[in-house]
Design a protein around this motif. Structure first.
Motif, PDB file in Angstrom:
ATOM      1  N   ILE A 226       0.859  -1.190   0.000  1.00 41.23           N
ATOM      2  CA  ILE A 226       0.000   0.000   0.000  1.00 41.23           C
ATOM      3  C   ILE A 226       0.887   1.229   0.000  1.00 41.23           C
ATOM      4  O   ILE A 226       1.741   1.399   0.870  1.00 41.23           O
ATOM      5  N   SER A 227       0.705   2.091  -0.993  1.00 36.02           N
ATOM      6  CA  SER A 227       1.544   3.276  -1.127  1.00 36.02           C
ATOM      7  C   SER A 227       0.663   4.525  -1.130  1.00 36.02           C
ATOM      8  O   SER A 227      -0.194   4.694  -1.996  1.00 36.02           O
ATOM      9  N   HIS A 228       0.859   5.393  -0.125  1.00 31.25           N
ATOM     10  CA  HIS A 228       0.077   6.618   0.008  1.00 31.25           C
ATOM     11  C   HIS A 228       0.771   7.775  -0.707  1.00 31.25           C
ATOM     12  O   HIS A 228       1.983   7.931  -0.628  1.00 31.25           O
ATOM     13  N   SER A 229      -0.039   8.596  -1.380  1.00 30.58           N
ATOM     14  CA  SER A 229       0.500   9.761  -2.057  1.00 30.58           C
ATOM     15  C   SER A 229      -0.631  10.771  -2.227  1.00 30.58           C
ATOM     16  O   SER A 229      -1.616  10.732  -1.492  1.00 30.58           O
ATOM     17  N   LEU A 230      -0.529  11.656  -3.213  1.00 29.68           N
ATOM     18  CA  LEU A 230      -1.573  12.646  -3.490  1.00 29.68           C
ATOM     19  C   LEU A 230      -2.513  12.131  -4.575  1.00 29.68           C
ATOM     20  O   LEU A 230      -2.141  11.305  -5.408  1.00 29.68           O
ATOM     21  N   PHE A 231      -3.748  12.658  -4.587  1.00 34.68           N
ATOM     22  CA  PHE A 231      -4.724  12.293  -5.615  1.00 34.68           C
ATOM     23  C   PHE A 231      -4.431  13.072  -6.899  1.00 34.68           C
ATOM     24  O   PHE A 231      -5.181  13.967  -7.297  1.00 34.68           O
ATOM     25  N   SER A 232      -3.347  12.746  -7.568  1.00 35.77           N
ATOM     26  CA  SER A 232      -2.947  13.465  -8.772  1.00 35.77           C
ATOM     27  C   SER A 232      -2.103  12.539  -9.635  1.00 35.77           C
ATOM     28  O   SER A 232      -1.706  11.449  -9.214  1.00 35.77           O
ATOM     29  N   VAL A 233      -1.817  12.984 -10.850  1.00 38.42           N
ATOM     30  CA  VAL A 233      -0.952  12.202 -11.737  1.00 38.42           C
ATOM     31  C   VAL A 233       0.424  12.041 -11.098  1.00 38.42           C
ATOM     32  O   VAL A 233       0.994  10.939 -11.074  1.00 38.42           O
ATOM     33  N   LEU A 257      -6.726   9.744 -12.146  1.00 36.05           N
ATOM     34  CA  LEU A 257      -5.517  10.547 -12.314  1.00 36.05           C
ATOM     35  C   LEU A 257      -4.304   9.825 -11.742  1.00 36.05           C
ATOM     36  O   LEU A 257      -3.214   9.840 -12.336  1.00 36.05           O
ATOM     37  N   MET A 258      -4.467   9.182 -10.594  1.00 39.98           N
ATOM     38  CA  MET A 258      -3.363   8.413 -10.025  1.00 39.98           C
ATOM     39  C   MET A 258      -2.976   7.277 -10.957  1.00 39.98           C
ATOM     40  O   MET A 258      -1.788   6.971 -11.133  1.00 39.98           O
ATOM     41  N   ALA A 259      -3.973   6.655 -11.591  1.00 36.48           N
ATOM     42  CA  ALA A 259      -3.700   5.554 -12.514  1.00 36.48           C
ATOM     43  C   ALA A 259      -2.872   6.037 -13.699  1.00 36.48           C
ATOM     44  O   ALA A 259      -1.961   5.336 -14.169  1.00 36.48           O
ATOM     45  N   LEU A 260      -3.159   7.249 -14.196  1.00 39.42           N
ATOM     46  CA  LEU A 260      -2.362   7.788 -15.300  1.00 39.42           C
ATOM     47  C   LEU A 260      -0.926   8.013 -14.851  1.00 39.42           C
ATOM     48  O   LEU A 260       0.024   7.805 -15.626  1.00 39.42           O
ATOM     49  N   PRO A 294      -6.513   2.622 -23.195  1.00 42.13           N
ATOM     50  CA  PRO A 294      -7.775   2.954 -22.518  1.00 42.13           C
ATOM     51  C   PRO A 294      -7.801   2.326 -21.137  1.00 42.13           C
ATOM     52  O   PRO A 294      -7.453   1.166 -20.964  1.00 42.13           O
ATOM     53  N   LEU A 295      -8.194   3.113 -20.145  1.00 41.85           N
ATOM     54  CA  LEU A 295      -8.019   2.708 -18.752  1.00 41.85           C
ATOM     55  C   LEU A 295      -9.139   1.803 -18.250  1.00 41.85           C
ATOM     56  O   LEU A 295     -10.322   2.162 -18.311  1.00 41.85           O
ATOM     57  N   THR A 296      -8.751   0.638 -17.746  1.00 38.46           N
ATOM     58  CA  THR A 296      -9.676  -0.180 -16.958  1.00 38.46           C
ATOM     59  C   THR A 296      -9.888   0.540 -15.632  1.00 38.46           C
ATOM     60  O   THR A 296      -8.930   0.972 -14.987  1.00 38.46           O
ATOM     61  N   THR A 297     -11.139   0.689 -15.218  1.00 40.27           N
ATOM     62  CA  THR A 297     -11.418   1.477 -14.023  1.00 40.27           C
ATOM     63  C   THR A 297     -12.692   0.995 -13.351  1.00 40.27           C
ATOM     64  O   THR A 297     -13.447   0.202 -13.922  1.00 40.27           O
ATOM     65  N   VAL A 298     -12.901   1.458 -12.140  1.00 39.30           N
ATOM     66  CA  VAL A 298     -14.139   1.175 -11.415  1.00 39.30           C
ATOM     67  C   VAL A 298     -14.980   2.448 -11.469  1.00 39.30           C
ATOM     68  O   VAL A 298     -14.557   3.494 -10.964  1.00 39.30           O
ATOM     69  N   ARG A 299     -16.132   2.348 -12.097  1.00 35.61           N
ATOM     70  CA  ARG A 299     -16.958   3.527 -12.367  1.00 35.61           C
ATOM     71  C   ARG A 299     -17.735   3.963 -11.133  1.00 35.61           C
ATOM     72  O   ARG A 299     -18.474   3.194 -10.536  1.00 35.61           O
ATOM     73  N   LYS A 300     -17.563   5.214 -10.769  1.00 36.13           N
ATOM     74  CA  LYS A 300     -18.357   5.817  -9.696  1.00 36.13           C
ATOM     75  C   LYS A 300     -19.702   6.236 -10.293  1.00 36.13           C
ATOM     76  O   LYS A 300     -19.740   6.912 -11.332  1.00 36.13           O
ATOM     77  N   PRO A 301     -20.819   5.877  -9.659  1.00 37.98           N
ATOM     78  CA  PRO A 301     -22.140   6.193 -10.220  1.00 37.98           C
ATOM     79  C   PRO A 301     -22.515   7.654 -10.012  1.00 37.98           C
ATOM     80  O   PRO A 301     -23.355   7.989  -9.169  1.00 37.98           O
ATOM     81  N   ILE A 302     -21.912   8.530 -10.790  1.00 37.74           N
ATOM     82  CA  ILE A 302     -22.071   9.976 -10.591  1.00 37.74           C
ATOM     83  C   ILE A 302     -23.523  10.408 -10.725  1.00 37.74           C
ATOM     84  O   ILE A 302     -24.054  11.147  -9.886  1.00 37.74           O
ATOM     85  N   GLY A 303     -24.186   9.979 -11.813  1.00 39.29           N
ATOM     86  CA  GLY A 303     -25.555  10.422 -12.059  1.00 39.29           C
ATOM     87  C   GLY A 303     -26.497  10.043 -10.936  1.00 39.29           C
ATOM     88  O   GLY A 303     -27.277  10.876 -10.452  1.00 39.29           O
ATOM     89  N   ALA A 304     -26.420   8.795 -10.506  1.00 41.14           N
ATOM     90  CA  ALA A 304     -27.313   8.324  -9.439  1.00 41.14           C
ATOM     91  C   ALA A 304     -27.011   9.041  -8.122  1.00 41.14           C
ATOM     92  O   ALA A 304     -27.929   9.410  -7.378  1.00 41.14           O
ATOM     93  N   MET A 305     -25.737   9.253  -7.829  1.00 46.43           N
ATOM     94  CA  MET A 305     -25.367   9.935  -6.594  1.00 46.43           C
ATOM     95  C   MET A 305     -25.821  11.395  -6.599  1.00 46.43           C
ATOM     96  O   MET A 305     -26.339  11.909  -5.606  1.00 46.43           O
ATOM     97  N   ALA A 306     -25.647  12.067  -7.748  1.00 48.90           N
ATOM     98  CA  ALA A 306     -26.056  13.465  -7.849  1.00 48.90           C
ATOM     99  C   ALA A 306     -27.565  13.602  -7.697  1.00 48.90           C
ATOM    100  O   ALA A 306     -28.053  14.490  -6.984  1.00 48.90           O
TER     101      ALA A 306
END
Length: 347
Positions: A226-233, A257-260, A294-306
Motif C-alpha cells: 500500500i503506497s500513500h500519495s496525493l490524488f494526482s498524476v 488521475l493516479m492511474a495515469l 484505454p483505462l480499466t477502471t471502477v466507475r463511480k455512479p455519478i448520475g445516481a449519486m447526484a
C-alpha cells in the motif's frame, strides 16, 4: 432579433404542449402562473419554452425556489466537474439556482465559502469531498449548520458526528472489484496506490483491499503493498515507484488521475501496460476511455449519486426532517486496455 413571447398573440400552445408532453390547458396554466401544476410538469413546460426559442413571461423569469450552494474541491480532477454538472442539472430541474464554489490551492477555504453562501441566503448546501471526508477535521462546522436548520447533504465522506444525509459510493466494493479482476487475470503481487490515509474513502478502499487480498490470495500482510500519495498524476507516479520496486505486477489506484501517473511511472522504467503491469483506476472520469491504453477502471455512479443528493436536499428544504443516514451506491468495473494476463497465467 427578439425572441417570440409565448403569451403573445399567435403563440401555438399546441406546439409547446407536444414538446413538453402535456395538455394545452396545462401549458396555459404554467404560462399564466396558475396553481395546480406539479413542479416537474412546470419545469417540463419551461424547458419546452427554452428549447423552442420562446422568451419566458416576466412572471416566470422571476419565479425561483432560491439558491443552493455547491462546494467542490478543485476542478483539475475531471470527476469533480462531472459531479458539479450533474448536481447543477438536477437542481435546475427542481427550480433552484446553483451557486458553485470551487476550492483552489491557496484560495478561500471551505468555511469561508460556507459563510459566503449563508450570507447569500441559500436554501441549502451540497458538499462534495469536503472536510467531512477528513477524519482529522473538526465536524462542528457542519453541526452548526444543522443546528440552525440549514439543509445540507454531504457526498464522498462520512462522519457519525453530523446529523445529516451522506451520499457515498461503496469504496470497499470498488477495491474488491479491482482486486478480483486482477486475480482473475493471474496476478498475485497486487499493490494499491491511494491518497492520504486521513480520508474516509481511502480508509474504506484499503479495508476492501485488505479483505480481498486475504480472501482471494491468502495474503494477510499487505502493508508494503500500500503506497500513500496525493490524488494526482504526480502522486500516482510517486506511489507507483515504490510498488514497482516491490515487484507488483498489478496496481489498484484510488483515482483515474493516479492511474495515469502509475502508467507514466511504468513507461519511465521501460515497462509496458498491460504486458508487464496491469493498472486499474477509479472514477471513470470523462475522456478516460480515450487514454493510451484505454483505462480499466471502477466507475463511480455519478448520475445516481447526484440525483439522490439533490432529491434528499429538496426534501429537507420542503420540510422533511434531516436524517443521519448514508446512501451507498454500487460501483461498476469497466474493463478496457490497461489490464492483461499476469504471471500466473503466463507460467
Amino acid at each position: 432579433m427578439p425572441r417570440p413571447r409565448p403569451d403573445g398573440a399567435g403563440t401555438r400552445l399546441a406546439d409547446i404542449a407536444v414538446q413538453a408532453k402535456v395538455s394545452e390547458a396545462t401549458v396555459s396554466r404554467v404560462l399564466n402562473g396558475k396553481p395546480g401544476v406539479s413542479a416537474g410538469t412546470r419545469q417540463a413546460v419551461l424547458t419546452a419554452l427554452d428549447l423552442m426559442g420562446y422568451e419566458r413571461p416576466q412572471r416566470l423569469r422571476q419565479r425561483s425556489n432560491g439558491l443552493v450552494g455547491l462546494v467542490t474541491p478543485e476542478l483539475d480532477n475531471p470527476i469533480f466537474p462531472a459531479f458539479a454538472q450533474a448536481i447543477e442539472k438536477a437542481l435546475t430541474q427542481h427550480g433552484y439556482t446553483p451557486v458553485l464554489c470551487t476550492q483552489l490551492p491557496g484560495g478561500a477555504p471551505e468555511d469561508e465559502f460556507t459563510e459566503l453562501l449563508i450570507d447569500r441566503g441559500v436554501s441549502g448546501i451540497v458538499f462534495v469531498s469536503g472536510l467531512h471526508a477528513d477524519v482529522t477535521a473538526r465536524m462542528d462546522r457542519y453541526t452548526r449548520l444543522t443546528d440552525r436548520g440549514l439543509p445540507i447533504v454531504l457526498l464522498d465522506g462520512y462522519s457519525d458526528q453530523i446529523d445529516a444525509p451522506f451520499i457515498s459510493p461503496d469504496d470497499r466494493l470498488a477495491a474488491r472489484l479491482a482486486v478480483q479482476h486482477l486475480v482473475d487475470l493471474g496476478h498475485e503481487r497486487i499493490g494499491m496506490a491511494v491518497g492520504p490515509r486521513r480520508f474516509v474513502p481511502v480508509i474504506r478502499k484499503i479495508e476492501g483491499y485488505r479483505q480481498s487480498m486475504a480472501q482471494l490470495l491468502g495474503t494477510a500482510e499487505v502493508d508494503e503493498l500500500i503506497s500513500h500519495s496525493l490524488f494526482s498524476v504526480e502522486g500516482g507516479q510517486a506511489a507507483a515507484v515504490k510498488l514497482l520496486e516491490r515487484g507488483c505486477t498489478g496496481i489498484v489506484c484510488a483515482s483515474d488521475l493516479m492511474a495515469l501517473g502509475v502508467i507514466r511511472a511504468c513507461r519511465d522504467r521501460g515497462l509496458q501496460v498491460p504486458d508487464d503491469v496491469s493498472v486499474v483506476g477509479f472514477d471513470d472520469s470523462p475522456l478516460i476511455a480515450f487514454t493510451d491504453p484505454p483505462l480499466t477502471t471502477v466507475r463511480k455512479p455519478i448520475g445516481a449519486m447526484a440525483s439522490a443528493a439533490v432529491e434528499t436536499l429538496v426534501e429537507e428544504i420542503n420540510g422533511a426532517p434531516a436524517k443521519h443516514v448514508e446512501l451507498v451506491f454500487q460501483p461498476e468495473l469497466v474493463v478496457r486496455g490497461s489490464t492483461g494476463s499476469g504471471p500466473l497465467v503466463n507460467r
